[in-house]
Design a protein around this motif. Structure first.
Motif, PDB file in Angstrom:
ATOM      1  N   ILE B  59      -4.971  56.771 -14.784  1.00 20.90           N
ATOM      2  CA  ILE B  59      -4.383  57.443 -15.518  1.00 20.90           C
ATOM      3  C   ILE B  59      -5.155  58.581 -16.497  1.00 20.90           C
ATOM      4  O   ILE B  59      -4.694  59.570 -16.415  1.00 20.90           O
ATOM      5  CB  ILE B  59      -4.123  56.188 -16.740  1.00 20.90           C
ATOM      6  CG1 ILE B  59      -3.131  55.383 -16.305  1.00 20.90           C
ATOM      7  CG2 ILE B  59      -3.649  57.159 -18.170  1.00 20.90           C
ATOM      8  CD1 ILE B  59      -3.035  54.120 -17.402  1.00 20.90           C
ATOM      9  N   PHE B  63      -4.423  62.429 -16.542  1.00 20.72           N
ATOM     10  CA  PHE B  63      -4.515  63.181 -17.811  1.00 20.72           C
ATOM     11  C   PHE B  63      -5.369  64.536 -17.774  1.00 20.72           C
ATOM     12  O   PHE B  63      -4.855  65.495 -18.068  1.00 20.72           O
ATOM     13  CB  PHE B  63      -4.938  62.270 -18.939  1.00 20.72           C
ATOM     14  CG  PHE B  63      -5.167  63.084 -20.266  1.00 20.72           C
ATOM     15  CD1 PHE B  63      -6.307  63.418 -20.500  1.00 20.72           C
ATOM     16  CD2 PHE B  63      -4.041  63.083 -21.145  1.00 20.72           C
ATOM     17  CE1 PHE B  63      -6.382  64.127 -21.934  1.00 20.72           C
ATOM     18  CE2 PHE B  63      -4.104  63.754 -22.353  1.00 20.72           C
ATOM     19  CZ  PHE B  63      -5.215  64.326 -22.791  1.00 20.72           C
ATOM     20  N   MET B  64      -6.662  64.142 -16.904  1.00 21.84           N
ATOM     21  CA  MET B  64      -7.470  65.479 -17.011  1.00 21.84           C
ATOM     22  C   MET B  64      -6.649  66.524 -16.194  1.00 21.84           C
ATOM     23  O   MET B  64      -6.933  67.659 -16.112  1.00 21.84           O
ATOM     24  CB  MET B  64      -8.748  64.933 -16.407  1.00 21.84           C
ATOM     25  CG  MET B  64      -9.526  63.997 -16.994  1.00 21.84           C
ATOM     26  SD  MET B  64      -9.634  64.126 -19.072  1.00 21.84           S
ATOM     27  CE  MET B  64     -10.700  65.411 -18.933  1.00 21.84           C
ATOM     28  N   ARG B  65      -6.139  66.145 -15.102  1.00 25.64           N
ATOM     29  CA  ARG B  65      -5.285  67.032 -14.158  1.00 25.64           C
ATOM     30  C   ARG B  65      -4.282  67.842 -14.576  1.00 25.64           C
ATOM     31  O   ARG B  65      -3.948  68.568 -14.385  1.00 25.64           O
ATOM     32  CB  ARG B  65      -5.383  66.367 -12.912  1.00 25.64           C
ATOM     33  CG  ARG B  65      -6.585  65.966 -12.060  1.00 25.64           C
ATOM     34  CD  ARG B  65      -6.316  65.434 -10.759  1.00 25.64           C
ATOM     35  NE  ARG B  65      -5.574  66.376  -9.811  1.00 25.64           N
ATOM     36  CZ  ARG B  65      -5.633  66.027  -8.489  1.00 25.64           C
ATOM     37  NH1 ARG B  65      -6.299  65.302  -7.864  1.00 25.64           N
ATOM     38  NH2 ARG B  65      -5.035  67.145  -7.876  1.00 25.64           N
ATOM     39  N   GLY B  66      -3.506  67.054 -15.518  1.00 23.97           N
ATOM     40  CA  GLY B  66      -2.413  67.545 -16.073  1.00 23.97           C
ATOM     41  C   GLY B  66      -2.379  68.283 -17.352  1.00 23.97           C
ATOM     42  O   GLY B  66      -1.145  68.713 -17.994  1.00 23.97           O
ATOM     43  N   THR B  67      -3.377  68.463 -17.979  1.00 19.66           N
ATOM     44  CA  THR B  67      -3.553  68.943 -19.327  1.00 19.66           C
ATOM     45  C   THR B  67      -4.611  70.090 -19.226  1.00 19.66           C
ATOM     46  O   THR B  67      -5.565  70.033 -18.409  1.00 19.66           O
ATOM     47  CB  THR B  67      -3.811  68.089 -20.238  1.00 19.66           C
ATOM     48  OG1 THR B  67      -5.178  67.472 -20.026  1.00 19.66           O
ATOM     49  CG2 THR B  67      -2.969  66.921 -20.569  1.00 19.66           C
ATOM     50  N   PRO B  68      -4.308  71.189 -19.993  1.00 22.30           N
ATOM     51  CA  PRO B  68      -5.030  72.252 -19.989  1.00 22.30           C
ATOM     52  C   PRO B  68      -6.386  72.090 -20.436  1.00 22.30           C
ATOM     53  O   PRO B  68      -6.717  71.419 -21.530  1.00 22.30           O
ATOM     54  CB  PRO B  68      -4.479  73.291 -20.945  1.00 22.30           C
ATOM     55  CG  PRO B  68      -3.019  72.995 -21.077  1.00 22.30           C
ATOM     56  CD  PRO B  68      -2.985  71.541 -20.830  1.00 22.30           C
ATOM     57  N   LEU B  70      -8.406  73.908 -22.214  1.00 20.47           N
ATOM     58  CA  LEU B  70      -8.644  74.419 -23.650  1.00 20.47           C
ATOM     59  C   LEU B  70      -8.231  73.059 -24.659  1.00 20.47           C
ATOM     60  O   LEU B  70      -8.967  73.042 -25.474  1.00 20.47           O
ATOM     61  CB  LEU B  70      -7.845  75.656 -23.953  1.00 20.47           C
ATOM     62  CG  LEU B  70      -7.943  76.249 -25.219  1.00 20.47           C
ATOM     63  CD1 LEU B  70      -9.402  76.544 -25.560  1.00 20.47           C
ATOM     64  CD2 LEU B  70      -7.304  77.509 -25.403  1.00 20.47           C
ATOM     65  N   VAL B  71      -7.178  72.735 -24.282  1.00 21.35           N
ATOM     66  CA  VAL B  71      -6.639  71.548 -25.143  1.00 21.35           C
ATOM     67  C   VAL B  71      -7.571  70.315 -25.081  1.00 21.35           C
ATOM     68  O   VAL B  71      -7.857  69.792 -26.197  1.00 21.35           O
ATOM     69  CB  VAL B  71      -5.252  70.988 -24.906  1.00 21.35           C
ATOM     70  CG1 VAL B  71      -4.757  69.760 -25.218  1.00 21.35           C
ATOM     71  CG2 VAL B  71      -4.126  72.214 -24.694  1.00 21.35           C
ATOM     72  N   MET B  74     -10.495  71.231 -27.364  1.00 20.77           N
ATOM     73  CA  MET B  74     -10.222  71.083 -28.552  1.00 20.77           C
ATOM     74  C   MET B  74     -10.034  69.360 -29.048  1.00 20.77           C
ATOM     75  O   MET B  74     -10.697  68.845 -30.144  1.00 20.77           O
ATOM     76  CB  MET B  74      -8.942  71.722 -29.020  1.00 20.77           C
ATOM     77  CG  MET B  74      -9.068  73.106 -28.782  1.00 20.77           C
ATOM     78  SD  MET B  74     -10.247  74.034 -29.912  1.00 20.77           S
ATOM     79  CE  MET B  74      -9.825  75.455 -29.890  1.00 20.77           C
ATOM     80  N   ILE B  75      -9.461  68.656 -28.292  1.00 26.33           N
ATOM     81  CA  ILE B  75      -9.444  67.270 -28.565  1.00 26.33           C
ATOM     82  C   ILE B  75     -10.924  66.604 -28.637  1.00 26.33           C
ATOM     83  O   ILE B  75     -11.318  65.762 -29.277  1.00 26.33           O
ATOM     84  CB  ILE B  75      -8.685  66.521 -27.472  1.00 26.33           C
ATOM     85  CG1 ILE B  75      -7.123  66.963 -27.398  1.00 26.33           C
ATOM     86  CG2 ILE B  75      -8.742  64.983 -27.452  1.00 26.33           C
ATOM     87  CD1 ILE B  75      -6.303  66.467 -26.623  1.00 26.33           C
ATOM     88  N   GLY B  79     -11.749  65.457 -31.871  1.00 31.55           N
ATOM     89  CA  GLY B  79     -11.296  63.780 -31.763  1.00 31.55           C
ATOM     90  C   GLY B  79     -12.695  62.916 -31.853  1.00 31.55           C
ATOM     91  O   GLY B  79     -12.794  61.904 -32.438  1.00 31.55           O
ATOM     92  N   PHE B 116     -11.321  65.838 -11.440  1.00 29.54           N
ATOM     93  CA  PHE B 116     -11.189  66.593 -10.312  1.00 29.54           C
ATOM     94  C   PHE B 116     -11.972  66.204  -8.882  1.00 29.54           C
ATOM     95  O   PHE B 116     -11.610  66.171  -7.774  1.00 29.54           O
ATOM     96  CB  PHE B 116     -11.323  68.006 -10.618  1.00 29.54           C
ATOM     97  CG  PHE B 116      -9.974  68.497 -11.284  1.00 29.54           C
ATOM     98  CD1 PHE B 116      -9.895  68.697 -12.529  1.00 29.54           C
ATOM     99  CD2 PHE B 116      -8.993  69.120 -10.269  1.00 29.54           C
ATOM    100  CE1 PHE B 116      -8.850  69.299 -12.957  1.00 29.54           C
ATOM    101  CE2 PHE B 116      -7.844  69.723 -11.056  1.00 29.54           C
ATOM    102  CZ  PHE B 116      -7.709  69.537 -12.526  1.00 29.54           C
TER     103      PHE B 116
END
Lengths: 235, 236, 250
Positions: B59, B63-68, B70-71, B74-75, B79, B116
Motif C-alpha cells: 500500500i 501511494f508513493m508511486r501514485g501521488t505527486p 509536491l503533494v 506538502m503532506i 502533517g 521506487f
C-alpha cells in the motif's frame, strides 16, 4: 492530532470537481506525445540523415530540463512576449483572456514527447531484423511494413513503459499549479482558504490522484491481457 | 528583445544562482543515501513476503508511486508536525514547527525513493535466475553467503541503469523545493527576479545548470556501467 | 530467366563478393554450396535487395537492372516477382499462419480477402499446415514454421523463389519433412535458387550445383559431376569435409 474530517470531505469534493481538468490535460498530452514521439523514434530508427542527429541531440538535452523549470521559463517568456507576438500575428485576444493551461499543455507535450520517443526507440530495438526483411520480401514497402508488421509487435513491449509514463505524466500535471492553473491539488485547497488547515486539502488531493492512478493501472492490465497473446508459447 | 534579456545581467546572475546548487546536491545526497537504505529493507521484506508487512508495504508503495511528489512534500510539511508534534516536543524537546522546510522535503523524497528504488531492487533481485542461487547452495554456501556473493552482485548490475535514471530524476525533482521556501537554484532565481524585476536570466541560468548537471550525471553512470560490464553498457 | 554478371559487394573493407556471375534458366533448380563466408547468402540476398550489391548487372526476364543505379521501383519489382524463404523462418510473429500467408496476397497483390483466403488455404494444404491455420508462430515447431514460410512465398506465385539455408536452423528430425515440401515445390516447375548444406537434397533435386568460395564461383555443373568428379581442388577440399558423414556417397 487535529485532522478535520469535514474539511477533508469538502476538499475531496472540491478536488473531484477539478479532476476533469487534470484528466483532460493528461489524456490529451499523452495522445499527442505518443504520436509525436513515434515520429521522432521512427525517424531515428531509420536513421534519416540530419533529422536523426537533430532529434538525438534535442531529446538528450531536453530530458535534462525539469518540468518545473520549463513551466516557469515558458510562462515567463509567454508573459513577456505575448503582446508583441500577438500584435505581429494580428491576434486581438488580450493576455488576461488566455488560459495559462495552454502553457501547461506545451510544456508537458514537449517533455512527454521526448521521454516517450525514448521508450519507443527501445521497443524498436526489440524487433528482430528479419521481421522487416520478411515484410520487404513479399513486396511491401517501408511504410506498410512499419505500420502492419513492426508497430503491432511493439505494442506489447511498450505497454508496461507506457503505463509508467502515463502515471508519471499524471503526477507532472500537478505542477501546472505553479502557473496559476487550478487542478486537483489547488482545487482541493480552495475550501482550506476558509479554514486554515491545509493538511486535509493535500491528503484529499493525494487520494484523488491515487484513485486516477489506480484506474490507469486497471486499464493497462486489461490492455496487457488482450495484446501479445501471440507471444505465449504452447507445447 | 532589448530590455528582456541582457547578457550582462546574465553573467551577473549566473554565479549567484549556481552557488545555490549545493542546496540541491545536499538534498539529493542525503535523500538518496537514506532512501537507498530504506529501499533495501523494503525490497527484502517484499521478496520474503513477510506477512502483514508485505501487504502494508504494498500500500505504501502504491501511494508513493501514485501521488505527486509536491503533494507528498506538502503532506509531510503540514502533517508531520501535527501527527508527531506533541511526541517530539515531550520526548526530545524539539518543536517540529520550527524545523527547516528542507527536512520535510528530504523526508518526502526518502519515503518516495524507498518505494521506487524498493521496486527496482526487488525486480533486479528476482531477475537473477534461481539457478544461480541453487548453484551456490549446491557447493555448500549458506543462504546469506549465496545472497551476498552470488545474487546481490548480479542484481546490482541489473539495477544500476535504473538506479542512475532514478538518481537523475531525484536531482531534477529538487526543482520543486522552492515552493516550500527552500532557497535552491530556482529559489535563488526567483528571489533575484523579484528583487531586480528581471527573472529571465535567473530561470535560464537554472535551466542551463539543470541540463548540464543532468548530462554530467548521465555520463558518470554510463562510465560506471561500462566498467561493470567491461565495455558493454547500453543506455536505458 | 535470371542472369547475374560481375556482382561485387564489400562490407566495409571485407570483400564478400568479388565478381560473381551466375545464370539460372526457366524452371531450373540451382543449389549454391560453399563454406560460410563464401558469399553465397549475400549473393542470394542481393537478388531481392535485402543486401545492396555494390556493382554488377542483373537480368531478370526482360528487365535489366544495374545494382549501382538501381532505383526504388527496381527494388520493389524484384521483391514482388521473387519469393524468399528465410533461414529463421521470418514469420510475422503477431499474425496467425493463415494471416501470414494472406498478408502479401491482400496487401501487395490487392486480392480480395475471400480470394486471398482461398489461395492461402490451398497452399497451406499443399504444405500440410492447413490444420494449424489459426495458430501463431510461437506455437509451432521450427519445421512447421518453415513450411508456413514456404507457403507464404509460394502463394504469391513468384517467377523465382530464393531459399536461404532453409533447413540450417532446424532440429535434425525436422529437416526431412521440410526438404520434402521443398522438393514438392520444385516439382511444380518453378525456378528456384537454394543455398543449402544438404547434399542429398542437392543431389535429388538440383539441376545444377554452383560451388562458391571466398566470394567467387569456383565450379559449377550437374550434381553428379560436382559431387563425384570435382574439377577444382577447393571443391574437392570442401566436399571431403562434408561428405564423409553422408552415407550415400559411393
Amino acid at each position: 492530532m487535529s485532522f478535520s474530517i469535514t474539511s477533508f470531505f469538502d476538499s475531496f469534493k472540491s478536488a473531484l470537481l477539478y479532476a476533469p481538468v487534470t484528466i483532460k490535460l493528461t489524456a490529451i498530452t499523452f495522445v499527442v506525445s505518443l504520436l509525436l514521439g513515434a515520429v521522432i523514434a521512427t525517424v531515428r530508427n531509420y536513421r534519416v540523415p540530419v533529422l536523426s542527429q537533430f532529434f538525438a541531440a534535442f531529446v538528450t538535452i531536453y530530458l535534462g530540463l525539469p518540468t518545473m523549470v520549463a513551466l516557469l521559463l515558458y510562462n515567463l517568456l509567454f508573459m513577456t512576449f505575448y503582446s508583441d507576438v500577438a500584435a505581429a500575428l494580428h491576434i486581438s485576444v488580450p493576455i488576461s483572456d488566455v488560459n495559462p493551461i495552454f502553457i501547461g499543455y506545451i510544456t508537458l507535450i514537449i517533455g512527454t514527447t521526448c521521454s516517450v520517443s525514448e521508450s519507443i526507440r527501445g521497443a524498436f530495438r526489440g524487433i528482430e531484423k528479419v521481421q522487416y526483411e520478411a515484410g520487404y520480401s513479399i513486396g511491401m514497402g517501408k511504410f506498410k511494413t512499419l505500420t502492419r508488421i513492426i508497430f503491432p509487435q511493439m505494442v506489447p513491449i511498450l505497454l508496461p513503459g507506457m503505463q509508467n509514463s502515463l502515471i508519471g505524466l499524471l503526477k507532472a500535471s500537478n505542477l501546472v499549479s505553479a502557473i496559476s492553473v487550478v487542478e486537483i491539488m489547488t482545487g482541493a485547497l480552495l475550501p482550506s482558504l476558509m479554514y486554515y488547515s491545509y493538511l486535509e486539502g493535500y491528503v484529499a488531493a493525494a487520494l484523488v490522484y491515487w484513485m486516477i492512478g489506480a484506474a490507469i493501472e486497471i486499464l493497462a492490465h486489461f490492455a496487457e491481457k488482450n495484446s501479445g497473446k501471440y507471444l505465449k508459447r504452447t507445447a | 528583445m532589448g530590455n528582456y534579456f541582457s547578457a550582462e545581467r546574465f553573467i551577473n546572475v549566473f554565479p549567484k544562482v549556481i552557488s545555490n546548487l549545493s542546496v540541491n546536491l545536499h538534498i539529493v545526497f542525503w535523500s538518496m543515501l537514506l532512501g537507498t537504505i530504506l529501499a533495501i529493507f523494503v525490497a527484502v521484506l517484499r521478496i520474503r513476503r513477510v506477512p502483514v508487512i508485505s501487504g502494508l508495504l504494498g500500500i505504501y508503495i502504491s501511494f508513493m508511486r501514485g501521488t505527486p511528489l509536491l503533494v507528498q512534500m506538502m503532506i509531510a510539511f503540514y502533517g508531520i508536525p501535527i501527527v508527531l508534534g506533541n511526541l517530539f516536543l515531550n520526548l526530545f524537546g524539539i518543536n517540529l514547527n520550527r524545523l527547516e522546510p528542507v527536512i520535510f522535503v528530504e523526508i518526502a523524497i526518502i519515503l518516495n525513493e524507498g518505494a521506487f528504488l524498493g521496486e527496482i531492487f526487488r525486480g533486479a533481485i528476482t531477475s537473477v535466475p534461481s539457478v544461480q542461487a541453487e548453484a551456490g547452495y549446491s557447493i555448500g554456501m549458506t543462504g546469506a553467503q549465496t545472497f551476498y556473493r552470488i545474487v546481490l552482485p548480479q542484481a546490482f548490475k541489473v539495477a544500476l541503469p535504473h538506479y542512475g535514471v532514478d538518481f537523475i530524476g531525484v536531482f531534477q525533482n529538487t526543482s520543486l523545493v522552492f515552493i516550500l521556501g527552500v532557497v535552491d537554484l530556482l529559489g535563488k532565481a526567483k528571489t533575484l527576479g523579484a528583487a531586480t524585476g528581471h527573472s529571465l536570466e535567473g530561470y535560464l541560468s537554472a535551466a542551463i545548470i539543470y541540463i548540464s548537471f543532468s548530462l554530467f550525471l548521465k555520463g558518470v553512470f554510463l562510465l560506471i556501467e561500462n566498467r561493470l560490464n567491461n565495455g558493454t553498457a547500453k543506455a536505458v | 530467366m535470371i542472369e547475374l554478371t560481375g556482382v561485387k559487394k564489400s562490407f566495409g573493407k571485407q570483400e564478400v563478393l568479388r565478381d560473381v556471375s551466375i545464370k539460372v534458366n526457366d524452371g531450373e533448380v540451382v543449389v549454391i554450396l560453399g563454406p560460410s563466408g563464401s558469399g553465397k547468402t549475400t549473393l542470394l540476398r542481393s537478388i531481392n535487395f535485402l543486401e545492396r550489391a555494390d556493382s554488377g548487372i542483373m537480368k531478370f526476364g526482360e528487365k535489366e537492372i544495374n545494382f549501382k543505379t538501381a532505383k526504388k521501383k527496381d527494388v520493389l519489382y524484384m521483391r514482388r516477382h521473387t519469393g524468399f524463404v528465410f533461414q529463421n523462418y521470418g514469420l510475422f510473429a503477431h499474425k496467425t499462419v493463415l494471416q501470414n500467408v494472406m498478408e502479401g496476397l491482400v496487401q501487395v497483390q490487392k486480392k480480395s480477402k475471400s480470394e486471398a483466403q482461398r489461395i492461402a488455404e490451398e497452399v497451406l494444404d499443399n504444405v500440410g499446415m492447413l490444420e494449424k491455420k489459426d495458430s501463431y508462430p510461437s506455437q509451432l515447431s521450427g519445421g512447421q514454421q518453415q513450411r508456413v514460410g514456404i507457403a507464404r512465398a509460394v502463394a504469391l506465385k513468384p517467377d523465382l523463389i530464393l531459399f536461404d539455408e532453409p533447413t540450417s536452423a532446424l532440429d535434425p528430425e525436422l529437416v526431412g519433412e521440410t526438404l520434402e515440401v521443398i522438393k514438392k515445390v520444385a516439382k511444380t516447375g518453378i525456378t528456384m535458387i537454394v543455398v543449402t548444406h544438404e547434399m542429398s537434397f542437392a543431389e535429388d533435386v538440383a539441376d545444377r550445383v554452383i560451388f562458391m568460395d571466398g566470394g567467387v564461383v569456383v565450379e559449377e555443373g550437374k550434381p553428379s559431376e560436382i559431387f563425384y568428379k570435382p574439377k577444382e581442388e577447393r571443391t574437392r577440399q570442401f566436399l571431403s569435409r562434408i561428405i564423409p558423414q553422408d552415407a550415400y556417397v559411393i
